[in-house]
Design an enzyme around this catalytic site. Structure first.
Site, PDB file in Angstrom:
ATOM      1  N   LYS A 164      -1.526  -7.422   0.356  1.00 15.68           N
ATOM      2  CA  LYS A 164      -2.571  -8.437  -0.190  1.00 15.68           C
ATOM      3  C   LYS A 164      -1.997  -9.725  -0.381  1.00 15.68           C
ATOM      4  CE  LYS A 164      -5.667  -5.465  -2.546  1.00 15.68           C
ATOM      5  NZ  LYS A 164      -6.753  -5.350  -2.771  1.00 15.68           N
ATOM      6  N   SER A 193      -3.852  -8.878  -6.363  1.00 13.75           N
ATOM      7  CA  SER A 193      -3.556  -8.536  -7.215  1.00 13.75           C
ATOM      8  C   SER A 193      -2.301  -9.075  -7.671  1.00 13.75           C
ATOM      9  CB  SER A 193      -3.393  -7.120  -6.746  1.00 13.75           C
ATOM     10  OG  SER A 193      -2.184  -6.019  -7.671  1.00 13.75           O
ATOM     11  N   SER A 194      -1.943  -8.602  -9.025  1.00 11.61           N
ATOM     12  CA  SER A 194      -1.253  -9.303  -9.853  1.00 11.61           C
ATOM     13  C   SER A 194       0.635  -8.892  -8.701  1.00 11.61           C
ATOM     14  CB  SER A 194      -0.898  -9.244 -11.621  1.00 11.61           C
ATOM     15  OG  SER A 194      -1.055  -7.501 -11.681  1.00 11.61           O
ATOM     16  N   CYS A 195       0.620  -7.776  -8.560  1.00 20.83           N
ATOM     17  CA  CYS A 195       1.683  -6.905  -7.730  1.00 20.83           C
ATOM     18  C   CYS A 195       2.554  -7.609  -6.417  1.00 20.83           C
ATOM     19  CB  CYS A 195       1.419  -5.865  -7.345  1.00 20.83           C
ATOM     20  SG  CYS A 195       0.691  -5.581  -5.924  1.00 20.83           S
ATOM     21  N   HIS A 247      -4.456   4.258 -12.719  1.00 19.37           N
ATOM     22  CA  HIS A 247      -3.336   3.430 -13.081  1.00 19.37           C
ATOM     23  C   HIS A 247      -3.150   4.250 -14.769  1.00 19.37           C
ATOM     24  CE1 HIS A 247      -5.430   0.479 -10.205  1.00 19.37           C
ATOM     25  NE2 HIS A 247      -3.913  -0.043 -10.200  1.00 19.37           N
ATOM     26  N   LEU A 301      -6.314  -3.359 -14.480  1.00 18.80           N
ATOM     27  CA  LEU A 301      -8.084  -3.856 -14.830  1.00 18.80           C
ATOM     28  C   LEU A 301      -8.377  -2.366 -15.211  1.00 18.80           C
ATOM     29  CD1 LEU A 301      -9.273  -5.469 -11.943  1.00 18.80           C
ATOM     30  CD2 LEU A 301      -8.489  -6.575 -13.969  1.00 18.80           C
ATOM     31  N   TYR A 309       0.946  -2.607  -0.138  1.00 20.00           N
ATOM     32  CA  TYR A 309       0.208  -2.940  -0.856  1.00 20.00           C
ATOM     33  C   TYR A 309      -0.119  -4.587  -1.205  1.00 20.00           C
ATOM     34  CZ  TYR A 309      -3.279  -3.462  -4.909  1.00 20.00           C
ATOM     35  OH  TYR A 309      -4.224  -3.734  -5.409  1.00 20.00           O
TER      36      TYR A 309
HETATM   37  N1  LIG Z   1      -7.819  -1.229 -10.596  1.00 17.49           N
HETATM   38  C1  LIG Z   1      -7.483  -2.007 -10.668  1.00 17.49           C
HETATM   39  O1  LIG Z   1      -6.101  -2.452 -12.390  1.00 17.49           O
HETATM   40  C2  LIG Z   1      -6.906  -3.576 -10.078  1.00 17.49           C
HETATM   41  C3  LIG Z   1      -7.995  -3.734  -8.753  1.00 17.49           C
HETATM   42  N2  LIG Z   1      -7.864  -4.678  -8.189  1.00 17.49           N
HETATM   43  C4  LIG Z   1      -8.176  -5.053  -6.638  1.00 17.49           C
HETATM   44  O2  LIG Z   1      -9.862  -5.354  -7.286  1.00 17.49           O
HETATM   45  C5  LIG Z   1     -10.675  -4.904  -6.258  1.00 17.49           C
HETATM   46  C6  LIG Z   1     -10.855  -3.654  -6.522  1.00 17.49           C
HETATM   47  O3  LIG Z   1     -10.578  -2.196  -7.075  1.00 17.49           O
HETATM   48  P1  LIG Z   1     -10.866  -1.647  -7.750  1.00 17.49           P
HETATM   49  O4  LIG Z   1     -12.446  -1.552  -8.035  1.00 17.49           O
HETATM   50  O5  LIG Z   1     -10.427  -0.925  -8.649  1.00 17.49           O
HETATM   51  O6  LIG Z   1     -10.675  -0.748  -6.736  1.00 17.49           O
HETATM   52  P2  LIG Z   1     -11.598   1.075  -6.311  1.00 17.49           P
HETATM   53  O7  LIG Z   1     -11.108   2.133  -6.391  1.00 17.49           O
HETATM   54  O8  LIG Z   1     -12.490   1.731  -7.639  1.00 17.49           O
HETATM   55  O9  LIG Z   1     -13.203   0.584  -5.229  1.00 17.49           O
HETATM   56  C7  LIG Z   1     -12.894   0.663  -4.358  1.00 17.49           C
HETATM   57  C8  LIG Z   1     -14.143   0.702  -3.257  1.00 17.49           C
HETATM   58  O10 LIG Z   1     -13.707   0.373  -2.604  1.00 17.49           O
HETATM   59  C9  LIG Z   1     -14.387   1.225  -1.306  1.00 17.49           C
HETATM   60  N3  LIG Z   1     -13.299   1.523  -0.356  1.00 17.49           N
HETATM   61  C10 LIG Z   1     -12.050   1.835   0.286  1.00 17.49           C
HETATM   62  N4  LIG Z   1     -11.727   1.709   1.029  1.00 17.49           N
HETATM   63  C11 LIG Z   1     -12.600   1.404   2.047  1.00 17.49           C
HETATM   64  C12 LIG Z   1     -13.066   1.139   3.458  1.00 17.49           C
HETATM   65  N5  LIG Z   1     -12.232   1.930   4.298  1.00 17.49           N
HETATM   66  N6  LIG Z   1     -14.369   1.494   3.968  1.00 17.49           N
HETATM   67  C13 LIG Z   1     -15.342   1.318   3.224  1.00 17.49           C
HETATM   68  N7  LIG Z   1     -15.169   1.352   1.554  1.00 17.49           N
HETATM   69  C14 LIG Z   1     -13.609   1.784   0.998  1.00 17.49           C
HETATM   70  C15 LIG Z   1     -13.599   2.429  -2.758  1.00 17.49           C
HETATM   71  O11 LIG Z   1     -14.950   3.708  -1.455  1.00 17.49           O
HETATM   72  P3  LIG Z   1     -14.241   5.269  -2.036  1.00 17.49           P
HETATM   73  O12 LIG Z   1     -13.446   4.932  -3.286  1.00 17.49           O
HETATM   74  O13 LIG Z   1     -15.889   5.879  -1.261  1.00 17.49           O
HETATM   75  O14 LIG Z   1     -13.026   5.462  -0.932  1.00 17.49           O
HETATM   76  C16 LIG Z   1     -14.151   1.879  -3.276  1.00 17.49           C
HETATM   77  O15 LIG Z   1     -15.485   2.286  -4.037  1.00 17.49           O
HETATM   78  C17 LIG Z   1      -8.553  -4.412  -4.276  1.00 17.49           C
HETATM   79  O16 LIG Z   1      -8.786  -5.575  -3.564  1.00 17.49           O
HETATM   80  C18 LIG Z   1      -7.724  -3.571  -5.869  1.00 17.49           C
HETATM   81  O17 LIG Z   1      -6.661  -4.254  -4.982  1.00 17.49           O
HETATM   82  C19 LIG Z   1      -6.616  -5.893  -8.526  1.00 17.49           C
HETATM   83  C20 LIG Z   1      -5.686  -5.813  -9.365  1.00 17.49           C
HETATM   84  C21 LIG Z   1      -5.908  -5.131 -10.200  1.00 17.49           C
HETATM   85  C1  LIG Z   2      -2.455  -2.460 -11.126  1.00 18.46           C
HETATM   86  C2  LIG Z   2      -1.347  -2.195 -10.400  1.00 18.46           C
HETATM   87  O1  LIG Z   2      -1.415  -0.927 -10.397  1.00 18.46           O
HETATM   88  C3  LIG Z   2       0.187   0.000 -10.009  1.00 18.46           C
HETATM   89  O2  LIG Z   2       0.890  -0.620 -10.654  1.00 18.46           O
HETATM   90  P1  LIG Z   2       1.042  -0.652 -12.220  1.00 18.46           P
HETATM   91  O3  LIG Z   2       1.162  -2.356 -13.041  1.00 18.46           O
HETATM   92  O4  LIG Z   2       2.658  -0.380 -12.610  1.00 18.46           O
HETATM   93  O5  LIG Z   2      -0.064   0.177 -12.599  1.00 18.46           O
HETATM   94  P2  LIG Z   2       0.099   1.440 -14.006  1.00 18.46           P
HETATM   95  O6  LIG Z   2      -1.247   1.282 -14.262  1.00 18.46           O
HETATM   96  O7  LIG Z   2       0.028   2.595 -12.296  1.00 18.46           O
HETATM   97  O8  LIG Z   2       1.252   1.993 -14.263  1.00 18.46           O
HETATM   98  C4  LIG Z   2       2.302   0.864 -15.522  1.00 18.46           C
HETATM   99  C5  LIG Z   2       2.610   1.562 -16.732  1.00 18.46           C
HETATM  100  O9  LIG Z   2       1.916   2.801 -16.768  1.00 18.46           O
HETATM  101  C6  LIG Z   2       3.017   3.884 -16.350  1.00 18.46           C
HETATM  102  N1  LIG Z   2       2.502   5.029 -17.165  1.00 18.46           N
HETATM  103  C7  LIG Z   2       2.717   5.485 -17.742  1.00 18.46           C
HETATM  104  N2  LIG Z   2       1.883   6.839 -17.865  1.00 18.46           N
HETATM  105  C8  LIG Z   2       1.516   6.855 -16.998  1.00 18.46           C
HETATM  106  C9  LIG Z   2       0.195   7.742 -16.146  1.00 18.46           C
HETATM  107  O10 LIG Z   2      -0.092   8.639 -16.664  1.00 18.46           O
HETATM  108  N3  LIG Z   2      -0.482   7.334 -15.502  1.00 18.46           N
HETATM  109  C10 LIG Z   2      -0.012   6.231 -14.533  1.00 18.46           C
HETATM  110  N4  LIG Z   2      -0.256   5.702 -13.632  1.00 18.46           N
HETATM  111  N5  LIG Z   2       0.969   5.015 -15.444  1.00 18.46           N
HETATM  112  C11 LIG Z   2       1.479   5.764 -16.037  1.00 18.46           C
HETATM  113  C12 LIG Z   2       4.015   3.542 -15.301  1.00 18.46           C
HETATM  114  O11 LIG Z   2       5.139   4.632 -15.440  1.00 18.46           O
HETATM  115  C13 LIG Z   2       4.176   1.948 -15.094  1.00 18.46           C
HETATM  116  O12 LIG Z   2       5.054   1.918 -16.163  1.00 18.46           O
HETATM  117  C14 LIG Z   2       0.744  -0.842  -8.926  1.00 18.46           C
HETATM  118  O13 LIG Z   2       1.175   0.341  -8.172  1.00 18.46           O
HETATM  119  C15 LIG Z   2      -0.341  -1.505  -7.683  1.00 18.46           C
HETATM  120  O14 LIG Z   2      -1.343  -1.165  -7.014  1.00 18.46           O
HETATM  121  C16 LIG Z   2      -0.849  -2.781  -8.893  1.00 18.46           C
HETATM  122  O15 LIG Z   2      -1.452  -3.879  -8.522  1.00 18.46           O
END
Ligand SMILES: NC(=O)C1=CN([C@@H]2O[C@H](COP(=O)(O)OP(=O)(O)OC[C@H]3O[C@@H](n4cnc5c(N)ncnc54)[C@H](OP(=O)(O)O)[C@@H]3O)[C@@H](O)[C@H]2O)C=CC1
Ligand SMILES: C[C@H]1O[C@H](OP(=O)(O)OP(=O)(O)OC[C@H]2O[C@@H](n3cnc4c(=O)[nH]c(N)nc43)[C@H](O)[C@@H]2O)[C@@H](O)[C@@H](O)C1=O
Length: 336
Positions: free
Chosen positions: A144, A111-113, A183, A170, A140
């Site tokens: 990563k 992740s970009s974090c 998110h 994403l 987190y």
């Molecule tokens: N979404 C985003 O904005 C971003 C995502 N990523 C990375 O991309 C990848 C995918 O993320 P994303 O698709 O958004 O996440 P989701 O939460 O949508 O999907 C994650 C999946 O992993 C499964 N999972 C979690 N824990 C376990 C476990 N212990 N055993 C088996 N399965 C498990 C979940 O199942 P269940 O829901 O049933 O727990 C779910 O199906 C991750 O590595 C994330 O860190 C990186 C940057 C941004």
């Molecule tokens: C993908 C990334 O996701 C997380 O980081 P983040 O970028 O801060 O992601 P976010 O989507 O939750 O928020 C983006 C911005 O948006 C604002 N914001 C406004 N209103 C809402 C709101 O209603 N919900 C949320 N969640 N945010 C809100 C919020 O305050 C922030 O300024 C990481 O913890 C980390 O896990 C990671 O890798």
């Protein structure tokens, strides 16, 4: 579906999630039929013995590691133990057991974090570990970073081909729409939709609205993942320093959260006011990825934000038709 001979047997971990489901769509669209999946209920990836048995019996050739404990700023800040423990365990088990079973190719999603909170912008891959992390998601991010180092270490010691991609934020079909733990994009799609259908005069946005974020449509992310996995090793290795072997994936463009909120409002067709709740955290002020490395390798994002939001809202509406309550996961307590 009939399997083609000599087709790699591909395990997509996390196939029910946002990214995993998009990777499966992409692989199927490319004609792959030999895709292996297990739900969380079927295979607990924090449990080493289950993961070992899975790899021992399934004869896997490639792994896309898209299973992780994932959430937005509030979830990361509220459940730090789960975010570090689950992610460390899942990636350690999958990487180690894949290696033990002789799997040569694996793609880890970070992740970009992982980058320092105040990194120079746009953020280049080599800025990893040159500064202090953002506190709302440090556990987190630490997990990563360990995931990247796991892949690098197995490559160095055992000669595996385990690659890492670092996605920006994403969004898209299959997202988590929990009101607090999601998110920002899925949270706002839902909040604006509910405000529109409920006739609410205003929508509350967390924080100041000033932070900037870069958003990538999930099908672009899946395409990039498959692209990076399939690059010839000599091409990938020539472009990645062995000590910084990860590649950024993003669009190269960012927007303020205030501008995003206006765009989501337009997408949903909401005409009321937007207000900001300064008691909620902003998180990192900006994290725009430098995507020149992946561009030089031949891949660029193709879905503009307005188009991606339109598709994401359509997908949200479909979930409302199927079932009014959509994929709202509460992080569970870490298993004792
Ligand atoms: N979404 C985003 O904005 C971003 C995502 N990523 C990375 O991309 C990848 C995918 O993320 P994303 O698709 O958004 O996440 P989701 O939460 O949508 O999907 C994650 C999946 O992993 C499964 N999972 C979690 N824990 C376990 C476990 N212990 N055993 C088996 N399965 C498990 C979940 O199942 P269940 O829901 O049933 O727990 C779910 O199906 C991750 O590595 C994330 O860190 C990186 C940057 C941004
Ligand atoms: C993908 C990334 O996701 C997380 O980081 P983040 O970028 O801060 O992601 P976010 O989507 O939750 O928020 C983006 C911005 O948006 C604002 N914001 C406004 N209103 C809402 C709101 O209603 N919900 C949320 N969640 N945010 C809100 C919020 O305050 C922030 O300024 C990481 O913890 C980390 O896990 C990671 O890798």
């Amino acid at each position: 579906m009939q399997q083609k001979q000599n087709e790699p047997r591909i395990y997509v971990a996390g196939h029910r999630g946002l990214v995993g489901s998009a990777i499966v769509r992409t692989l199927r669209a490319q004609g792959h039929t030999n895709i292996v999946t297990r739900s969380h209920q079927e295979l607990e990836l924090t449990d080493q013995s289950q993961v070992r048995e899975f790899f021992r019996t399934e004869n896997i050739d490639q792994v896309y590691l898209a299973a992780a404990k994932v959430g937005g700023i509030h979830a990361n800040n509220s459940y730090p133990a789960e975010f570090i423990y689950d992610n460390m365990m899942v990636q350690a088990n999958v990487v180690h057991e894949a290696w033990r079973a002789g799997v040569h190719k694996l793609l880890f999603l970070g992740s970009s974090c992982i980058y320092p909170r105040l990194a120079a912008q746009p953020i280049r891959e080599e800025y990893l570990m040159n500064g202090i992390l953002e506190p709302t998601n440090e556990p987190y991010a630490m997990a990563k970073i360990a995931g990247i180092k796991l892949c690098e270490s197995y490559n160095r010691q055992y000669g595996t081909d385990y690659r890492s991609v670092m996605p920006t934020n994403l969004y898209g079909p299959g997202d988590n729409y929990h009101p607090e733990n999601s998110h920002v994009i899925p949270a706002l799609l839902r909040r604006f939709h509910e405000a529109k259908t409920g006739g609410a005069p205003e929508v509350v946005i967390w924080g100041s609205g000033k932070p900037m974020r870069e958003f990538l449509y999930v099908d672009d992310m899946a395409a990039a993942s498959v692209y990076v996995m399939n690059l010839p090793l000599e091409v990938y290795a020539a472009n990645t320093d062995p000590m910084h072997s990860h590649i950024n994936v993003g669009t190269g463009e960012d927007v303020t959260i205030a501008a995003l909120a206006r765009l989501v409002g337009e997408t949903v067709g909401y005409g009321g006011r937007i207000v900001f709740d300064a008691s909620k955290p902003d998180g990192t002020p900006r994290k725009l990825l430098d995507v020149s490395k992946l561009a030089a390798l031949g891949w660029r994002a193709s879905t503009p934000l307005a188009e991606g939001l339109r598709r994401a809202y359509e997908a949200f509406l479909e979930t409302q038709v199927e079932a009014p309550v959509v994929r709202e996961r509460e992080p569970a307590a870490v298993a004792a």
